[in-house]
Write an enzyme that holds these catalytic residues in place. Structure first.
Site, PDB file in Angstrom:
ATOM      1  N   ASP A 186     -10.646   8.182  14.246  1.00 25.45           N
ATOM      2  CA  ASP A 186     -11.434   9.643  13.864  1.00 25.45           C
ATOM      3  C   ASP A 186     -13.081   9.775  14.226  1.00 25.45           C
ATOM      4  O   ASP A 186     -13.348  10.567  14.610  1.00 25.45           O
ATOM      5  CB  ASP A 186     -12.303   9.611  12.092  1.00 25.45           C
ATOM      6  CG  ASP A 186     -12.582   7.515  11.984  1.00 25.45           C
ATOM      7  OD1 ASP A 186     -12.519   6.414  13.487  1.00 25.45           O
ATOM      8  OD2 ASP A 186     -12.843   6.820  10.928  1.00 25.45           O
ATOM      9  N   ARG A 227       1.031  -1.532   0.368  1.00 18.80           N
ATOM     10  CA  ARG A 227      -0.282  -0.664  -0.058  1.00 18.80           C
ATOM     11  C   ARG A 227       0.688   1.611   0.087  1.00 18.80           C
ATOM     12  O   ARG A 227       0.532   2.195  -0.684  1.00 18.80           O
ATOM     13  CB  ARG A 227      -0.811  -0.328   1.269  1.00 18.80           C
ATOM     14  CG  ARG A 227      -1.997  -0.702   1.808  1.00 18.80           C
ATOM     15  CD  ARG A 227      -2.568  -0.791   2.314  1.00 18.80           C
ATOM     16  NE  ARG A 227      -3.724  -1.753   2.498  1.00 18.80           N
ATOM     17  CZ  ARG A 227      -5.340  -2.103   3.212  1.00 18.80           C
ATOM     18  NH1 ARG A 227      -4.824  -1.024   4.784  1.00 18.80           N
ATOM     19  NH2 ARG A 227      -6.329  -2.218   3.778  1.00 18.80           N
ATOM     20  N   HIS A 258     -12.966   3.617   0.785  1.00 13.67           N
ATOM     21  CA  HIS A 258     -13.522   2.152   0.157  1.00 13.67           C
ATOM     22  C   HIS A 258     -15.179   2.007   1.208  1.00 13.67           C
ATOM     23  O   HIS A 258     -15.267   0.732   0.454  1.00 13.67           O
ATOM     24  CB  HIS A 258     -12.410   1.157   0.653  1.00 13.67           C
ATOM     25  CG  HIS A 258     -12.994   0.789   1.710  1.00 13.67           C
ATOM     26  ND1 HIS A 258     -11.665   1.396   2.235  1.00 13.67           N
ATOM     27  CD2 HIS A 258     -13.171   0.024   2.560  1.00 13.67           C
ATOM     28  CE1 HIS A 258     -11.973   0.963   3.829  1.00 13.67           C
ATOM     29  NE2 HIS A 258     -12.830  -0.169   3.505  1.00 13.67           N
ATOM     30  N   ASP A 313      -3.396   4.608   4.283  1.00 17.17           N
ATOM     31  CA  ASP A 313      -2.857   3.900   3.677  1.00 17.17           C
ATOM     32  C   ASP A 313      -2.592   3.896   2.071  1.00 17.17           C
ATOM     33  O   ASP A 313      -2.256   3.250   1.317  1.00 17.17           O
ATOM     34  CB  ASP A 313      -1.437   3.269   3.778  1.00 17.17           C
ATOM     35  CG  ASP A 313      -2.024   1.828   4.681  1.00 17.17           C
ATOM     36  OD1 ASP A 313      -2.976   2.134   4.348  1.00 17.17           O
ATOM     37  OD2 ASP A 313      -1.311   1.402   5.149  1.00 17.17           O
ATOM     38  N   ASP A 314      -4.882   3.719   1.912  1.00 12.51           N
ATOM     39  CA  ASP A 314      -5.041   3.139   0.841  1.00 12.51           C
ATOM     40  C   ASP A 314      -5.919   4.456   0.112  1.00 12.51           C
ATOM     41  O   ASP A 314      -7.116   4.154  -0.712  1.00 12.51           O
ATOM     42  CB  ASP A 314      -6.412   1.906   1.356  1.00 12.51           C
ATOM     43  CG  ASP A 314      -6.819   2.188   2.108  1.00 12.51           C
ATOM     44  OD1 ASP A 314      -6.789   3.538   2.595  1.00 12.51           O
ATOM     45  OD2 ASP A 314      -8.262   1.681   2.735  1.00 12.51           O
TER      46      ASP A 314
END
Length: 340
Positions: free
Chosen positions: A256, A95, A280, A167-168
């Site tokens: 978050d 990633r 995603h 990291d995505d």
């Protein structure tokens, strides 16, 4: 007759005086309920929340660096933004390597990689690597530990904005800068995209080992979010040093969610909802290729047992570029040396 009139009038006057004194006391102490905040912001963004009471008189946080002040009319630059990437050791070669090849190659000097594993190769290549004391797993404690490190890293800098990505995430630096420039640079701003269509419900631990139900919006870390320095400074009593992890433990939710809790429940401010961040968790096929240049972040992953990516045509096949990040990067930056 006059005595009867006085006997009826005096109690009414006394009661009215008592009520007036009570209202005055509430106004002075700030205990009257605040009106709900609903305001349209520029560029079609909407500020929405279900905030709790504004907290005043909070204890001071750790010493803060005030950030270099912008001159009136001075344009915001990308180097004014602290870009934090959260990753873990097992994803360095996959990633993270993809991000280093694509967008981080353009933002290397002001991108800070937060990980849980030493990586001599990353450091030898001149990347800003922060190895945290955090666990390697994806638990609430590990995630909050890394976010705490990111926050402290930003506050020790003199940059104007803090932006977090995973990291995505593919980050479009130009679109990010355009978005941040559209807001008052001295404002208290929390920008991102919610993963839910309603405020999240949490149960905050309070004194006596009891809980109270709270509701608040939060910007999902999987799409990325940004905080202005003015807001980050006010978050310090609940976010600096070990305080972020303690706050996270109060609601038993990850990083978050904790940011949203601090902003909306502790400070009584509102999240700015933006459609330009993508995770995603949403159907990425809905992002049109013609709109890619204006999107701040993109992502990839599995959704309903299917690979979830943007649908984009370019020089790489889906086998060569399953995430579609290389293809997106070459469409946005065709002069890149390795682009077909």
């Amino acid at each position: 007759m006059r005595f009867t009139w006085l006997r009826c009038t005096v109690p009414v006057c006394v009661l009215t005086l008592i009520l007036l004194l009570r209202v005055d006391l509430q106004l002075r102490s700030g205990t009257l309920p605040a009106a709900s905040v609903t305001a349209r912001l520029r560029s079609g963004y909407e500020r929405r929340s279900d905030p709790g009471p504004r907290v005043t008189g909070a204890p001071p946080g750790a010493p803060l660096k005030p950030g270099a002040p912008l001159k009136p009319g001075a344009p915001l630059k990308l180097e004014d933004v602290y870009i934090a990437v959260k990753t873990t050791g097992k994803f360095h070669a996959t990633r993270l390597a993809l991000l280093l090849q694509t967008w981080i190659s353009m933002t290397k000097a002001h991108t800070y990689i937060f990980t849980d594993a030493e990586d001599d190769e990353l450091k030898s290549e001149g990347h800003n690597v922060e190895v945290t004391r955090c666990q390697e797993d994806h638990s609430q404690q590990a995630l909050s530990c890394k976010m705490s490190a990111e926050y402290d890293g930003f506050m020790s800098s003199t940059k104007r904005w803090f932006c977090h990505v995973d990291d995505d995430n593919y980050l479009n630096p130009g679109a990010l800068l355009s978005l941040l420039q559209s807001f008052p640079q001295n404002g208290e701003l929390y920008l991102g995209k919610a993963s839910l269509d309603r405020p999240i419900t949490a149960h905050e631990l309070v004194q006596g080992n009891k809980t109270r139900e709270v509701h608040f919006w939060f910007a999902t870390g999987g799409a990325g979010f940004c905080l202005s320095r003015a807001l980050a400074q006010r978050m310090a009593p609940w976010a600096s040093g070990s305080q972020f992890e303690r706050t996270s433990a109060l609601i038993r939710l990850p990083d978050d969610c904790t940011v949203g809790f601090i902003v909306e429940q502790r400070l009584g401010l509102s999240m700015v909802h933006s459609p330009l961040f993508h995770s995603h968790l949403e159907n990425l096929l809905l992002v049109q290729q013609k709109d890619l240049s204006s999107q701040v972040t993109l992502s990839y992953g599995m959704l309903e047992d299917k690979l979830n990516t943007v649908e984009v045509k370019g020089g790489f096949s889906t086998e060569q570029d399953p995430s579609r990040f290389k293809t997106v990067h070459c469409l946005l930056h065709p002069a890149t040396s390795w682009c077909p």
